[in-house]
Design an enzyme around this catalytic site. Structure first.
Site, PDB file in Angstrom:
ATOM      1  N   GLY A 138       0.806  -1.213   0.000  1.00  0.00           N
ATOM      2  CA  GLY A 138       0.000   0.000   0.000  1.00  0.00           C
ATOM      3  C   GLY A 138       0.839   1.263   0.000  1.00  0.00           C
ATOM      4  O   GLY A 138       1.871   1.355  -0.676  1.00  0.00           O
ATOM      5  N   CYS A 139       0.415   2.241   0.778  1.00  0.00           N
ATOM      6  CA  CYS A 139       1.051   3.563   0.764  1.00  0.00           C
ATOM      7  C   CYS A 139       2.511   3.530   1.198  1.00  0.00           C
ATOM      8  O   CYS A 139       3.277   4.427   0.851  1.00  0.00           O
ATOM      9  CB  CYS A 139       0.275   4.516   1.669  1.00  0.00           C
ATOM     10  SG  CYS A 139      -1.403   4.883   1.095  1.00  0.00           S
ATOM     11  N   VAL A 140       2.912   2.538   1.946  1.00  0.00           N
ATOM     12  CA  VAL A 140       4.289   2.475   2.435  1.00  0.00           C
ATOM     13  C   VAL A 140       5.265   1.998   1.365  1.00  0.00           C
ATOM     14  O   VAL A 140       6.480   2.098   1.533  1.00  0.00           O
ATOM     15  CB  VAL A 140       4.369   1.555   3.674  1.00  0.00           C
ATOM     16  CG1 VAL A 140       4.445   0.082   3.276  1.00  0.00           C
ATOM     17  CG2 VAL A 140       5.563   1.917   4.558  1.00  0.00           C
TER      18      VAL A 140
END
Length: 350
Positions: A138-140
């Site tokens: 995801g965003c990481v």
């Protein structure tokens, strides 16, 4: 040290002001007056002024089911991915056939063969290039992907590695989901791609060095962020207490990481932080006791293109390198949070 040799972003051509997207979403969902008031309020508070989308706004009403949306993802991801990698290699002055490893990441679509495999031939990558497609971070993943490039290149001083992030968040739209999480996601996320070229220590490059990295999973938080996958595709899971979680965990994590290198937050000359949203960014600033200007590049990116999931930190890194970059030799931090719940921190030397 690993050195960042080139960064390039690629955005879809369809740009819309936030109010235009708000109107389109209200029409798609046929929201009653009370729900429309909530939609307007959440969108206005998002700090997003405009976003880029994979399709013209009117096309989203024509998407029926996950397959149609994912077909658009595969086609658009290839176009944006090739543009981003080509630009990053040109910025680095490196030929495609010099690339030893490609890591590709996305959490907004599925492709098998993966995106980097589909464009390897047109890019001119070698047939023996190593590939690592990643899903689920995801965003990481922008920060984590850069960290994994560093891991690979530490043992390969003449090596060249590429990270590609393509996120087409608009294609995960759930028209029948009236949850607060879906409304918030619809106010924040945009579409875009970014690529980073990194080289081992024996290759010359003018970009910042990667000094060290840290990965962290926080126990009993896996239910707070991610996807529920159903017949309609990806349905957002977005816990309302994420800003509190960031405040509790990220500050001590970053301080401890910096202390390992005899640094404090006030010593950091440039912050590249994932734009999780206004409340998350305020939590980051407060927990690290940062001046307001420290996250200026992140706030600007959020306003101009929205939250691009894993591509955001790379987009912000590109902006910092293209603008008034910190003084050579000064420390920098690139960081992001994602499903798990987790964080990834990268210590840079500008």
């Amino acid at each position: 040290m690993t050195r960042i040799a080139g960064v390039q972003t690629a955005l879809p051509p369809y740009r819309y002001e936030q109010y235009e997207i708000t109107e389109a979403l209200a029409g798609l969902a046929a929201a009653p007056p009370a729900a429309r008031a909530v939609l307007d309020r959440v969108h206005a508070a998002s700090a997003v002024r405009s976003r880029r989308l994979a399709l013209p706004l009117e096309r989203y009403a024509e998407l029926h089911g996950f397959k149609e949306a994912n077909d658009v993802f595969i086609e658009t991801a290839q176009e944006l991915g090739e543009e981003a990698i080509t630009g990053a290699l040109q910025a680095a002055g490196i030929r495609p056939d010099e690339v030893d490893l490609v890591i590709s990441t996305s959490v907004t679509g599925i492709a098998a063969p993966s995106v980097e495999a589909r464009i390897a031939g047109s890019l001119g990558l070698r047939p023996d290039v190593k590939r690592l497609p990643v899903f689920g971070l995801g965003c990481v993943a922008g920060a984590a992907g850069l960290a994994r490039l560093h891991d690979y290149l530490e043992a390969r001083p003449r090596g060249v590695a590429v990270l590609l992030s393509v996120e087409l968040c608009s294609l995960t739209l759930q028209r029948d989901d009236a949850s607060a999480a879906n409304v918030v996601a619809g106010s924040l996320f945009g579409d875009g791609a970014a690529a980073v070229v990194a080289v081992g220590r024996d290759r010359a490059a003018s970009g910042p060095e990667v000094v060290a990295t840290r990965s962290r999973l926080y126990p009993d938080t896996e239910h707070l962020l991610g996807w529920d996958v159903g017949d309609g595709g990806f349905r957002i899971v977005l816990g309302s207490d994420l800003p509190d979680l960031v405040g509790r965990h990220l500050g001590p994590e970053v301080r401890d990481f910096l202390a390992d290198h005899d640094l404090k937050p006030r010593d950091v000359a440039g912050w590249v932080c994932h734009p999780g949203g206004p409340k998350v960014l305020e939590a980051v600033r407060e927990t690290l006791d940062l001046p307001a200007r420290a996250l200026e590049a992140t706030w600007r990116s959020l306003a101009e293109v929205g939250n691009l999931s894993s591509a955001s930190v790379l987009h912000i890194l590109r902006d910092v390198l293209a603008g008034d970059r910190p003084l050579p030799g000064s420390p920098g931090v690139l960081m992001a949070m994602g499903p798990g719940f987790c964080s990834e921190i990268v210590l840079l030397r500008w």
